[in-house]
Design an enzyme around this catalytic site. Structure first.
Site, PDB file in Angstrom:
ATOM      1  N   ARG A  18       0.824  -1.228   0.000  1.00  0.00           N
ATOM      2  CA  ARG A  18       0.000   0.000   0.000  1.00  0.00           C
ATOM      3  C   ARG A  18       0.848   1.263   0.000  1.00  0.00           C
ATOM      4  NH1 ARG A  18      -5.568  -1.008   1.754  1.00  0.00           N
ATOM      5  NH2 ARG A  18      -5.998  -2.847   0.514  1.00  0.00           N
ATOM      6  N   ASP A  67      -6.648  -3.711  -7.371  1.00  0.00           N
ATOM      7  CA  ASP A  67      -7.191  -4.262  -6.128  1.00  0.00           C
ATOM      8  C   ASP A  67      -7.442  -5.749  -6.356  1.00  0.00           C
ATOM      9  OD1 ASP A  67      -8.371  -3.264  -3.362  1.00  0.00           O
ATOM     10  OD2 ASP A  67      -9.626  -4.884  -4.092  1.00  0.00           O
ATOM     11  N   TYR A 142     -14.477 -12.762   0.904  1.00  0.00           N
ATOM     12  CA  TYR A 142     -15.305 -11.615   0.493  1.00  0.00           C
ATOM     13  C   TYR A 142     -16.566 -12.081  -0.231  1.00  0.00           C
ATOM     14  CZ  TYR A 142     -11.779  -8.193   1.861  1.00  0.00           C
ATOM     15  OH  TYR A 142     -10.928  -7.411   2.595  1.00  0.00           O
TER      16      TYR A 142
END
Ligand code: CP3
Length: 339
Positions: A18, A67, A142
């Site tokens: 990140r 992502d 997810y």
């Protein structure tokens, strides 16, 4: 690249998970009014955001701006990344019928990835570009939970209770991950990182039975492309040995396990990446320096070491501290190499 291959290096290479993102004012500026997932489909924006930390810090690698959810969005899964929350899935996958939503990914689904990687390779010159993807367990979490989850209860319920459905889901996700990584490497990425961020929730035996076969297949298929492979997860102290067996060249370690201990847990022939606690960057510089030097010293126990944080840069991190840390790592490890 040398450190990934456990070869001698002029200094310990350093980059930050990140490193692009909300800690940088220049990122906030170019992202203004552009939703996260849309920014991942605009090659000129991907190139700019990927380059921002490279310009600022002189890190030894760039990480592709994207992502882990991008390939799933690209095959038509209805999902969004909500600021301050994370990925949210409109129709969570919880049964065999749900699997139909997971069709294979083809390069034409992600032309913006190919375009941006090509552009970046030109701009970066000698600085390597790390491509990445999410690993099947973390993606499955997810998809099954429908969003971020603390305990991954539904995910584990499927893993424990419906092993055949779980295996089919993991297989499809592994195929998508392989295809997404191949697109990046074929366009010019010089290494890849597989993020299994949430797999630390799984016990070693279950990891071995229900996760490892799928991640092993991913690394085996990427091997032929000839680029170093990095494997990372959070809270994986008990899994480091198994993660090291999955086939990656480099095992990423979070801040909970000192690197000299981690070096004994992974099989021979693996380099390590890590592992300064991202929260240490909020402490006074003297503390940052002392702890960074400790990470470097412990990293010498590994066959190769890439300096990184133990997880991603926090949005409120002061970029000047990261700049100073980059210099410190490069200078301190140069001195060490000379002694
Ligand atoms: O610089 C880099 O590291 C490259 C960019 C990158 C992003 N996501 C950009 C991003 C990488 C490597 C990822 C991977 C990713 N995405 C992971 C694995 C890495 C990890 O942190 O463990 C995971 C679990 C995700 C899912 C995801 N996407 C989360 C949890 C979030 C944060 C949500 C929030 O707002 O707190 C995202 C959004 C996201 N991905 C942002 C960035 C820069 C922030 C969104 C924004 O700027 O609005």
């Amino acid at each position: 690249m040398l450190a990934c291959r456990r070869k001698p290096v002029p200094h310990t290479p350093v980059w930050f998970m990140r490193q692009a993102g909300r800690s940088l004012p220049e990122y906030l500026r170019v992202r203004e009014g552009v939703p996260m997932l849309e920014s991942c489909t605009r090659p000129e924006l991907i190139v700019e955001i990927t380059m921002q930390p490279v310009r600022r810090y002189a890190v030894d690698a760039a990480i592709f701006f994207s992502d882990i959810m991008v390939p799933l969005k690209a095959i038509g899964i209805d999902l969004d990344i909500k600021p301050g929350v994370g990925p949210v899935i409109a129709d969570p996958i919880r049964d065999a019928a749900g699997l139909d939503a997971l069709r294979p990914l083809v390069p034409d689904d992600v032309p913006y990835v190919t375009g941006a990687v090509r552009g970046l390779v030109g701009e970066l010159g000698a600085t390597p570009l790390i491509g990445f993807a999410g690993a099947p367990f973390t993606l499955a979490s997810y998809l099954i939970e429908g969003g971020p989850s603390k305990n991954h209860d539904r995910t584990k319920a499927m893993m424990y209770g419906e092993p055949e459905l779980w295996a089919r889901l993991m297989d499809r996700l592994a195929d998508i991950t392989i295809a997404f990584l191949k697109v990046q490497v074929e366009a010019g990425a010089s290494a890849i990182q597989l993020f299994d961020s949430w797999v630390g929730a799984v016990a070693p035996e279950d990891y071995a039975a229900s996760v490892l076969p799928h991640t092993s297949r991913i690394f085996a298929e990427i091997e032929a492309l000839g680029v170093p492979r990095i494997h990372f997860g959070v809270g994986t102290g008990e899994l480091l040995g198994l993660m090291g067996e999955a086939g990656a060249d480099v095992v990423g370690v979070d801040w909970r396990v000192p690197l000299d201990v981690a070096a004994r847990r992974v099989p021979p022939g693996r380099a390590l990446q890590g592992n300064l606690d991202p929260a240490i960057l909020f402490a006074p510089w003297e503390t940052v320096e002392r702890r960074a030097r400790d990470v470097l010293a412990r990293g010498r126990a590994a066959e190769g070491h890439i300096f990184n944080l133990g997880h991603g840069v926090q949005p409120s991190t002061d970029p000047d501290v990261l700049a100073r840390l980059t210099d410190l790592v490069q200078e301190a490890s140069t001195e060490e190499a000379g002694t």
